[in-house]
Design a protein around this motif. Structure first.
Motif, PDB file in Angstrom:
ATOM      1  N   SER A   1      13.340  28.751  16.924  1.00 56.45           N
ATOM      2  CA  SER A   1      12.863  30.075  17.345  1.00 56.45           C
ATOM      3  C   SER A   1      11.392  30.035  17.737  1.00 56.45           C
ATOM      4  O   SER A   1      10.990  30.643  18.728  1.00 56.45           O
ATOM      5  CB  SER A   1      13.062  31.094  16.218  1.00 56.45           C
ATOM      6  OG  SER A   1      14.420  31.254  15.931  1.00 56.45           O
TER       7      SER A   1
ATOM      8  N   GLY B   1       5.399  37.116  16.902  1.00 54.67           N
ATOM      9  CA  GLY B   1       6.595  37.940  16.725  1.00 54.67           C
ATOM     10  C   GLY B   1       7.652  37.275  15.860  1.00 54.67           C
ATOM     11  O   GLY B   1       8.255  37.913  14.995  1.00 54.67           O
ATOM     12  N   VAL B   2       7.874  35.987  16.069  1.00 54.24           N
ATOM     13  CA  VAL B   2       8.854  35.254  15.268  1.00 54.24           C
ATOM     14  C   VAL B   2       8.419  35.193  13.807  1.00 54.24           C
ATOM     15  O   VAL B   2       9.218  35.441  12.897  1.00 54.24           O
ATOM     16  CB  VAL B   2       9.067  33.822  15.829  1.00 54.24           C
ATOM     17  CG1 VAL B   2       9.836  32.960  14.841  1.00 54.24           C
ATOM     18  CG2 VAL B   2       9.789  33.879  17.157  1.00 54.24           C
TER      19      VAL B   2
ATOM     20  N   ALA C   1       6.343  37.229  12.220  1.00 49.44           N
ATOM     21  CA  ALA C   1       6.398  38.570  11.633  1.00 49.44           C
ATOM     22  C   ALA C   1       7.841  38.972  11.313  1.00 49.44           C
ATOM     23  O   ALA C   1       8.115  39.501  10.234  1.00 49.44           O
ATOM     24  CB  ALA C   1       5.766  39.584  12.588  1.00 49.44           C
ATOM     25  N   THR C   2       8.753  38.693  12.235  1.00 53.42           N
ATOM     26  CA  THR C   2      10.160  39.021  12.005  1.00 53.42           C
ATOM     27  C   THR C   2      10.728  38.234  10.834  1.00 53.42           C
ATOM     28  O   THR C   2      11.443  38.780   9.984  1.00 53.42           O
ATOM     29  CB  THR C   2      10.984  38.744  13.280  1.00 53.42           C
ATOM     30  OG1 THR C   2      10.449  39.524  14.351  1.00 53.42           O
ATOM     31  CG2 THR C   2      12.446  39.096  13.082  1.00 53.42           C
ATOM     32  N   ALA C   3      10.400  36.954  10.755  1.00 54.78           N
ATOM     33  CA  ALA C   3      10.869  36.120   9.643  1.00 54.78           C
ATOM     34  C   ALA C   3      10.294  36.609   8.320  1.00 54.78           C
ATOM     35  O   ALA C   3      11.010  36.673   7.306  1.00 54.78           O
ATOM     36  CB  ALA C   3      10.491  34.654   9.878  1.00 54.78           C
TER      37      ALA C   3
ATOM     38  N   VAL D   1       9.182  39.720   7.492  1.00 56.25           N
ATOM     39  CA  VAL D   1       9.766  41.011   7.107  1.00 56.25           C
ATOM     40  C   VAL D   1      11.220  40.847   6.666  1.00 56.25           C
ATOM     41  O   VAL D   1      11.623  41.384   5.627  1.00 56.25           O
ATOM     42  CB  VAL D   1       9.662  42.024   8.273  1.00 56.25           C
ATOM     43  CG1 VAL D   1      10.483  43.273   8.002  1.00 56.25           C
ATOM     44  CG2 VAL D   1       8.207  42.394   8.518  1.00 56.25           C
ATOM     45  N   SER D   2      11.990  40.092   7.425  1.00 57.87           N
ATOM     46  CA  SER D   2      13.410  39.930   7.060  1.00 57.87           C
ATOM     47  C   SER D   2      13.571  39.155   5.756  1.00 57.87           C
ATOM     48  O   SER D   2      14.409  39.505   4.919  1.00 57.87           O
ATOM     49  CB  SER D   2      14.194  39.266   8.188  1.00 57.87           C
ATOM     50  OG  SER D   2      13.688  37.983   8.463  1.00 57.87           O
ATOM     51  N   THR D   3      12.752  38.135   5.518  1.00 58.22           N
ATOM     52  CA  THR D   3      12.815  37.390   4.260  1.00 58.22           C
ATOM     53  C   THR D   3      12.462  38.303   3.087  1.00 58.22           C
ATOM     54  O   THR D   3      13.141  38.296   2.059  1.00 58.22           O
ATOM     55  CB  THR D   3      11.868  36.173   4.289  1.00 58.22           C
ATOM     56  OG1 THR D   3      12.263  35.310   5.354  1.00 58.22           O
ATOM     57  CG2 THR D   3      11.892  35.418   2.974  1.00 58.22           C
TER      58      THR D   3
END
Length: 101
Positions: free
Chosen positions: A15, A78-79, A81-83, A85-87
């Motif tokens: 990613s 972005g990757v 931050a997304t990882a 938050v989702s983690t």
């Protein structure tokens, strides 16, 4: 390290690569909504959104002059931050449901 961890790490690295490098080869044509606005004729009346001057506006990082580097950095941010938050959400939900390793 188990297979699941290796798979998740490989997916994360892939990613990061896609966001940081391959994103520079994405189409520069307008997206669907912008294309329809252009075709119908109301694109000129569009107003800038609240975050138009933000740090990551327009698929780039404000302050980085090199367009390729700016786009890649925005994708990597972005990757990550997304990882993150989702983690965090997965860990909270796992504890809430009483699941343990």
């Amino acid at each position: 390290m188990n297979k699941q961890s290796k798979f998740l790490i490989a997916g994360f690295v892939l990613s990061l690569f896609l966001a940081g490098v391959v994103s520079n080869y994405a189409s520069s044509n307008p997206d669907g909504l912008e294309k329809v606005a252009e075709d119908i004729g109301f694109l000129d009346s569009a107003k800038e959104h609240t975050n138009a001057d933000g740090l990551l506006a327009d698929y780039g990082v404000k302050g980085i002059e090199n367009e390729r580097l700016s786009t890649g950095a925005a994708g990597v941010i972005g990757v990550i931050a997304t990882a993150g938050v989702s983690t965090g959400l997965f860990l909270v939900l796992r504890r809430k449901n009483g699941a343990s390793r």
